[in-house]
Design a protein around this motif. Structure first.
Motif, PDB file in Angstrom:
ATOM      1  N   VAL A 168       0.857  -1.183   0.000  1.00 55.15           N
ATOM      2  CA  VAL A 168       0.000   0.000   0.000  1.00 55.15           C
ATOM      3  C   VAL A 168       0.890   1.228   0.000  1.00 55.15           C
ATOM      4  CG1 VAL A 168      -1.844   1.251   1.161  1.00 55.15           C
ATOM      5  CG2 VAL A 168      -1.736  -1.237   1.339  1.00 55.15           C
ATOM      6  N   ASN A 169       0.655   2.123  -0.946  1.00 55.41           N
ATOM      7  CA  ASN A 169       1.354   3.394  -1.003  1.00 55.41           C
ATOM      8  C   ASN A 169       0.433   4.499  -0.514  1.00 55.41           C
ATOM      9  OD1 ASN A 169       4.029   3.270  -1.808  1.00 55.41           O
ATOM     10  ND2 ASN A 169       3.539   3.130  -3.977  1.00 55.41           N
ATOM     11  N   LEU A 170       0.926   5.338   0.391  1.00 60.72           N
ATOM     12  CA  LEU A 170       0.202   6.518   0.847  1.00 60.72           C
ATOM     13  C   LEU A 170       1.057   7.734   0.518  1.00 60.72           C
ATOM     14  CD1 LEU A 170      -2.184   7.809   2.393  1.00 60.72           C
ATOM     15  CD2 LEU A 170      -0.821   7.556   4.483  1.00 60.72           C
ATOM     16  N   ALA A 171       0.593   8.542  -0.429  1.00 59.46           N
ATOM     17  CA  ALA A 171       1.340   9.722  -0.864  1.00 59.46           C
ATOM     18  C   ALA A 171       0.691  10.969  -0.292  1.00 59.46           C
ATOM     19  CB  ALA A 171       1.372   9.813  -2.390  1.00 59.46           C
ATOM     20  N   HIS A 172       1.497  11.963  -0.031  1.00 58.76           N
ATOM     21  CA  HIS A 172       1.031  13.206   0.580  1.00 58.76           C
ATOM     22  C   HIS A 172       1.967  14.319   0.147  1.00 58.76           C
ATOM     23  CE1 HIS A 172       4.369  12.967   3.468  1.00 58.76           C
ATOM     24  NE2 HIS A 172       4.161  11.669   3.344  1.00 58.76           N
ATOM     25  N   GLY A 173       1.624  15.548   0.471  1.00 56.51           N
ATOM     26  CA  GLY A 173       2.442  16.679   0.063  1.00 56.51           C
ATOM     27  C   GLY A 173       3.187  17.283   1.239  1.00 56.51           C
ATOM     28  N   GLY A 174       4.499  17.423   1.115  1.00 56.55           N
ATOM     29  CA  GLY A 174       5.290  18.078   2.151  1.00 56.55           C
ATOM     30  C   GLY A 174       5.721  17.127   3.244  1.00 56.55           C
TER      31      GLY A 174
END
Length: 356
Positions: free
Chosen positions: A239-245
């Motif tokens: 599972v990939n969880l991408a976010h900003g910063g």
């Protein structure tokens, strides 16, 4: 995503030669927003593609489904009212992960500067587990599917407008293997929060991999920070969880479960706030694939100088999928390409340019 005037009720599509892209109309959910047109199309990694916007008469409106679930060919997403989160099912793998948009404590500070700040309060949640959510399918069409959940934190007996509330939206696009999660917090009074977003996976032997500038590593700590993404890797499923910063995470392991907790609010807030995540699943992911999921939210940095011809194909590409072009600058005198090797091995890649 294209924004159009509020009074225009026509349907549109994009056209580039023989290629046509259907656009789905998405009505606005806020008073200060216009409706949007959403389409899915192929674009070069670093380059331009020109389309014409064509109008046609509006088709008959179809009613939205009432099942409380949205889906595309890769995922289904529905609201789990017991665990207060989006249950995201990988249809191919028959595996489900839970994304809980709000968890943690809600500590009331003050509503006004009056002597009796608590007068007129009908409901005030002490933590996000007490919040009751209403569910609605906002959109379900050929391109864009959105499921929304909204819950009140503070309601007053003196007005129908809640004093503080949260909303969460799960968005799926046809043909794209990811689920976008958009969450919002709105509060008129000052309220102190210790709030988290949580990703929960039923699995043992889970590796937690975080990225940092120019690489990634497995984290064995309960508390970690990550620049663009965190990946949970189990045997045969990831599972990939991408976010900003740069973000702070906590990893809580119990028998058969792993909980990835992302800090979103720590302190006193007043106003409106929004957070964005992207979730994707598969058998496994390389570091470059994980980075590209995060990069898809904002796109590569492209600096184009005056007088440079803009080809419709990609300006530059690289033959090795482990090598990422994360910045590209060009003018009439100089061309600069920034590369990252997101693998643990030395690489010798071949760059291809579409113009001299």
């Amino acid at each position: 995503v294209l924004e159009i005037g509020a009074s225009d009720a026509s349907d549109y599509f994009l056209e580039s030669g023989d290629e046509k892209v259907e656009l789905q109309r998405i009505e606005s959910v806020y008073a200060n927003e216009n409706p949007r047109l959403v389409g899915v199309l192929d674009l070069p990694p670093c380059g331009l593609k020109t389309f014409g916007l064509k109008k046609r008469s509006a088709a008959a409106k179809t009613s939205l489904p009432q099942s409380g679930e949205v889906s595309n060919e890769y995922y289904s997403a529905k609201w789990d009212n017991v665990r207060k989160g989006f249950a995201i099912k990988d249809i191919d793998k028959n595996r489900t992960v839970l994304f809980r948009p709000f968890s943690g404590e809600i500590v009331h500070v003050k509503e006004t500067w009056w002597e009796a700040p608590n007068a007129g309060v009908r409901f005030r949640a002490k933590d996000f587990g007490e919040v009751s959510y209403s569910i609605a399918i906002e959109s379900a069409g050929p391109t864009y599917h959105a499921l929304a959940a909204r819950g009140d934190i503070v309601t007053l007996s003196t007005t129908d407008e809640p004093a503080a509330w949260v909303s969460a939206r799960a968005v799926l696009y046809q043909g794209i293997r990811k689920v976008d999660i958009i969450t919002e917090l709105h509060t008129y009074p000052q309220i102190k929060f210790l709030a988290f977003a949580e990703l929960e996976l039923e699995a043992d032997q889970t590796a937690v991999v975080r990225d940092f500038p120019f690489g990634e590593e497995e984290s064995h700590k309960e508390q970690l920070s990550a620049l663009n993404y965190v990946r949970l890797q189990t045997p045969g499923f990831a599972v990939n969880l991408a976010h900003g910063g740069t973000q702070q995470f906590f990893c809580v392991r119990t028998p058969g479960h792993v909980l990835l907790r992302n800090t979103i609010a720590h302190g006193t807030l007043k106003g409106s706030y929004r957070w964005n995540w992207s979730v994707t699943t598969g058998s496994s992911f390389s570091a470059a694939e994980s980075y590209r999921l995060a990069e898809a939210s904002w796109g590569p940095i492209v600096q184009q100088g005056a007088g440079l011809r803009a080809p419709s194909q990609s300006w530059v590409s690289v033959n090795d999928p482990a090598v990422v072009i994360f910045r590209f600058g060009a003018d009439t005198n100089k061309l600069t390409v920034w590369l990252m090797n997101y693998s643990s091995e030395q690489k010798q890649g071949i760059l291809s340019f579409s113009s001299p």
